[in-house]
Design a protein around this motif. Structure first.
Motif, PDB file in Angstrom:
ATOM      1  N   ASN A  76      68.773  20.215  76.703  1.00  0.00           N
ATOM      2  CA  ASN A  76      68.489  20.476  78.111  1.00  0.00           C
ATOM      3  C   ASN A  76      67.277  19.700  78.605  1.00  0.00           C
ATOM      4  O   ASN A  76      67.277  19.185  79.729  1.00  0.00           O
ATOM      5  CB  ASN A  76      68.276  21.976  78.329  1.00  0.00           C
TER       6      ASN A  76
ATOM      7  N   ALA B 101      68.247  16.142  79.060  1.00  0.00           N
ATOM      8  CA  ALA B 101      69.044  15.993  80.283  1.00  0.00           C
ATOM      9  C   ALA B 101      68.150  15.982  81.510  1.00  0.00           C
ATOM     10  O   ALA B 101      68.367  15.218  82.458  1.00  0.00           O
ATOM     11  CB  ALA B 101      70.063  17.124  80.372  1.00  0.00           C
ATOM     12  N   GLU B 102      67.118  16.826  81.493  1.00  0.00           N
ATOM     13  CA  GLU B 102      66.178  16.885  82.624  1.00  0.00           C
ATOM     14  C   GLU B 102      65.423  15.566  82.781  1.00  0.00           C
ATOM     15  O   GLU B 102      65.291  15.035  83.896  1.00  0.00           O
ATOM     16  CB  GLU B 102      65.188  18.034  82.404  1.00  0.00           C
TER      17      GLU B 102
ATOM     18  N   THR C 266      67.856  12.791  83.990  1.00  0.00           N
ATOM     19  CA  THR C 266      68.162  12.928  85.415  1.00  0.00           C
ATOM     20  C   THR C 266      67.008  12.440  86.275  1.00  0.00           C
ATOM     21  O   THR C 266      67.213  11.764  87.296  1.00  0.00           O
ATOM     22  CB  THR C 266      68.481  14.396  85.745  1.00  0.00           C
TER      23      THR C 266
ATOM     24  N   ASN D  15      74.324  17.263  74.199  1.00  0.00           N
ATOM     25  CA  ASN D  15      75.077  18.305  74.906  1.00  0.00           C
ATOM     26  C   ASN D  15      76.000  17.693  75.961  1.00  0.00           C
ATOM     27  O   ASN D  15      75.966  16.496  76.252  1.00  0.00           O
ATOM     28  CB  ASN D  15      74.147  19.359  75.513  1.00  0.00           C
ATOM     29  N   ASN D  16      76.828  18.551  76.564  1.00  0.00           N
ATOM     30  CA  ASN D  16      77.855  18.074  77.503  1.00  0.00           C
ATOM     31  C   ASN D  16      77.266  17.446  78.752  1.00  0.00           C
ATOM     32  O   ASN D  16      77.853  16.528  79.327  1.00  0.00           O
ATOM     33  CB  ASN D  16      78.782  19.234  77.883  1.00  0.00           C
ATOM     34  N   VAL D  17      76.109  17.948  79.192  1.00  0.00           N
ATOM     35  CA  VAL D  17      75.494  17.417  80.412  1.00  0.00           C
ATOM     36  C   VAL D  17      75.065  15.965  80.193  1.00  0.00           C
ATOM     37  O   VAL D  17      75.365  15.075  81.001  1.00  0.00           O
ATOM     38  CB  VAL D  17      74.285  18.282  80.831  1.00  0.00           C
ATOM     39  N   VAL D  18      74.345  15.722  79.088  1.00  0.00           N
ATOM     40  CA  VAL D  18      73.883  14.370  78.778  1.00  0.00           C
ATOM     41  C   VAL D  18      75.072  13.442  78.576  1.00  0.00           C
ATOM     42  O   VAL D  18      75.083  12.301  79.050  1.00  0.00           O
ATOM     43  CB  VAL D  18      72.978  14.380  77.533  1.00  0.00           C
ATOM     44  N   ARG D  19      76.094  13.945  77.886  1.00  0.00           N
ATOM     45  CA  ARG D  19      77.266  13.109  77.604  1.00  0.00           C
ATOM     46  C   ARG D  19      77.979  12.723  78.907  1.00  0.00           C
ATOM     47  O   ARG D  19      78.406  11.577  79.091  1.00  0.00           O
ATOM     48  CB  ARG D  19      78.240  13.855  76.688  1.00  0.00           C
ATOM     49  N   ALA D  20      78.094  13.687  79.824  1.00  0.00           N
ATOM     50  CA  ALA D  20      78.766  13.414  81.100  1.00  0.00           C
ATOM     51  C   ALA D  20      77.996  12.384  81.924  1.00  0.00           C
ATOM     52  O   ALA D  20      78.587  11.491  82.541  1.00  0.00           O
ATOM     53  CB  ALA D  20      78.919  14.711  81.890  1.00  0.00           C
ATOM     54  N   ILE D  21      76.665  12.496  81.908  1.00  0.00           N
ATOM     55  CA  ILE D  21      75.839  11.526  82.644  1.00  0.00           C
ATOM     56  C   ILE D  21      75.994  10.137  82.036  1.00  0.00           C
ATOM     57  O   ILE D  21      76.129   9.141  82.753  1.00  0.00           O
ATOM     58  CB  ILE D  21      74.356  11.962  82.634  1.00  0.00           C
TER      59      ILE D  21
ATOM     60  N   ARG E 116      79.072   8.197  82.964  1.00  0.00           N
ATOM     61  CA  ARG E 116      79.122   7.679  84.342  1.00  0.00           C
ATOM     62  C   ARG E 116      78.243   6.459  84.546  1.00  0.00           C
ATOM     63  O   ARG E 116      78.256   5.865  85.619  1.00  0.00           O
ATOM     64  CB  ARG E 116      78.706   8.773  85.339  1.00  0.00           C
TER      65      ARG E 116
END
Length: 503
Positions: A32, A35-36, A39, A58-64, A67
């Motif tokens: 997390n 990811a912060e 971003t 995690n999924n957030v970092v992977r999704a970013i 893209r």
């Protein structure tokens, strides 16, 4: 007894804005915190070359990362080799000993390091950033309280107007036209911007603004009660007013409270998105079995009151761009009066041809807004040319075509990358005057009927208006873009389907 001199600690950090897109960044940690940090970097410098090293992402970092082509993810334990060909390091791991090890390895290579939540290991801090176009303000508490920095950021975001970017563009143009040496240019620019730094001018301006705000408030209330009084006394003799009120209350339809709910939801959508009052209220009223001939006139009459409450609420919450409001006002009123006049002379036969054409245009705008919402990076605001013509067309369509001020004007401005908050606020307060001009024209010709429907919509709209205005300042930018885009597409589809006889 000798006095003890107390030396107060001060923030001795030297603020620097890095061209991070020209550097190679390593982020260690994929949770997390990682990811912060990721971003924050992408928000300010989206083209930065970034390598992420972590045992697990995690999924957030992977999704970013998926893209962005400029991000490389390496899922393995940290090793000193990961510092090769790197210029700057951000550590986002929970293990303190690992953070200290990375700091030591980076220091040997002369690299700058930020270790999350460990100020003593940091060579630099990531401050809270306020961004208004080309203007950036970084807030630092010397690592003592990121929460305070965040709150100051929120305050500055509210206080600093979005128009500052236009001011910067104008100042750049002035600077390029100036002649003379550097010292002379600085002197002239200082003179031009002197008023920005004078506290007394700011206080005087705020005092004057509060004065006119009070006048506007009292005028709005005076007009409201004057109009209501005139409306009531025109249709109900004074000597029988009390009896008529009692009879009216006892004769309220069982659906009256549903009419209030219809007005509430219609205004909640319209006030939050700058459009949708007609779509929502018409849908609910039709489901309640209200006569089709009564729906149009009732909605137009009730919308005058709800749009007044909505515009005032947006003004109180600071959602109005005054420059945009002034540009929309007069052309919008003229367009509304012309549309109402032509409709009274020629009927609505031509409106049935105009509505599908406008709906086709707004459908494309709605799709464009949705594309902007999901686009990588934020669209740079474009200057909207011929705003007056846009407002005139919106006012005309609203009267002559039976609605469309919000979908046409709001969607066009937002599709140019303008802030939804200030577009919706400015369009909403202008809508009151546009609707008023249109409604007064219709009152003179056809009068008012179906008072229970009108009253229910007004009561619900007055309740929903301040709530909607508050939501505009709180909703995330992407959410607002998506909501506006969806509403525009729905409105356009409804008009197009109606034109081909589906409804």
């Amino acid at each position: 007894m000798a006095e003890t001199t107390i030396i107060k600690e001060t923030n001795q950090l030297f603020p620097v804005f890095l061209k991070l897109e020209q550097l190679r960044l390593l982020i260690i940690g994929g949770g997390n915190v990682g990811a912060e940090k990721l971003t924050a970097v992408l928000t300010n410098s989206p083209a930065t070359r970034i390598k992420i090293v972590a045992l697990q992402v995690n999924n957030v970092v992977r999704a970013i990362a998926e893209r962005h082509d400029n991000i490389i993810v390496v899922e393995e334990a940290y090793a000193a080799k990961h510092l090769d060909n790197i210029d700057i390091v951000i550590v986002a791991v929970n293990e303190k000993s690992l953070g200290a090890q990375i700091k030591a390895d980076a220091q040997k290579r002369g690299l700058l390091v930020n270790v999350a939540d460990t100020p003593e290991l940091c060579d630099f801090y990531l401050g809270s950033i306020v961004k208004k176009g080309n203007l950036k303000v970084a807030v630092s508490t010397n690592g003592k309280s990121p929460t305070i920095a965040k709150r100051i950021k929120e305050t500055l975001n509210e206080v600093l107007p979005d128009e500052l970017d236009e001011v910067l563009d104008n100042m750049e143009a002035i600077r390029k036209k100036m002649n003379g040496n550097f010292a002379k240019k600085v002197q002239e620019l200082n003179h031009i911007t002197k008023s920005l730094s004078l506290q007394e001018n700011v206080e005087e301006k705020n005092k004057g603004e509060r004065h006119w705000r009070r006048i506007a408030t009292w005028c709005l209330f005076a007009f409201f009660f004057m109009f209501v009084g005139y409306f009531i006394l025109s249709y109900l003799p004074l000597n029988s007013l009390v009896d008529n009120i009692k009879t009216g209350i006892s004769g309220l339809d069982s659906k009256f409270y549903w009419l209030i709910l219809a007005g509430f939801f219609a205004q909640l959508v319209d006030g939050a998105l700058g459009m949708g009052y007609g779509v929502v209220s018409t849908t609910v009223l039709m489901s309640l079995g209200v006569n089709l001939s009564a729906i149009s006139g009732s909605i137009h009459t009730a919308e005058m009151f709800s749009s007044g409450a909505s515009g005032y609420s947006h003004y109180k919450f600071g959602n109005v761009n005054k420059k945009l409001f002034k540009a929309l006002l007069i052309p919008g009123i003229i367009g509304a009066v012309v549309g109402a006049y032509l409709l009274s002379r020629f009927g609505d036969q031509y409106a049935n041809y105009i509505r599908p054409l406008i709906a086709s245009y707004t459908m494309l705008l709605g799709i464009r807004i949705l594309i902007i919402a999901f686009r990588k990076g934020q669209k740079k605001p474009q200057k909207v040319k011929r705003v007056g013509w846009l407002a005139g067309a919106g006012g005309f369509l609203d009267s002559f075509g039976g609605g469309g001020w919000g979908p046409l004007v709001t969607s066009t401005l937002i599709s140019k990358g303008r802030s939804p908050r200030f577009v919706i606020g400015s369009v909403s307060i202008t809508e009151f005057f546009v609707t008023l001009a249109s409604a007064l024209t219709f009152f003179a010709m056809i009068g008012v009927s179906h008072w229970q429907v009108i009253l229910g919509l007004i009561i619900g709209g007055l309740i929903g208006a301040p709530i909607a205005a508050r939501l505009v300042g709180k909703l995330p930018m992407k959410t607002m873009f998506i909501a506006v885009g969806v509403m525009v597409v729905i409105w356009s589809l409804r008009i197009l389907l109606k034109a081909v006889g589906v409804f």
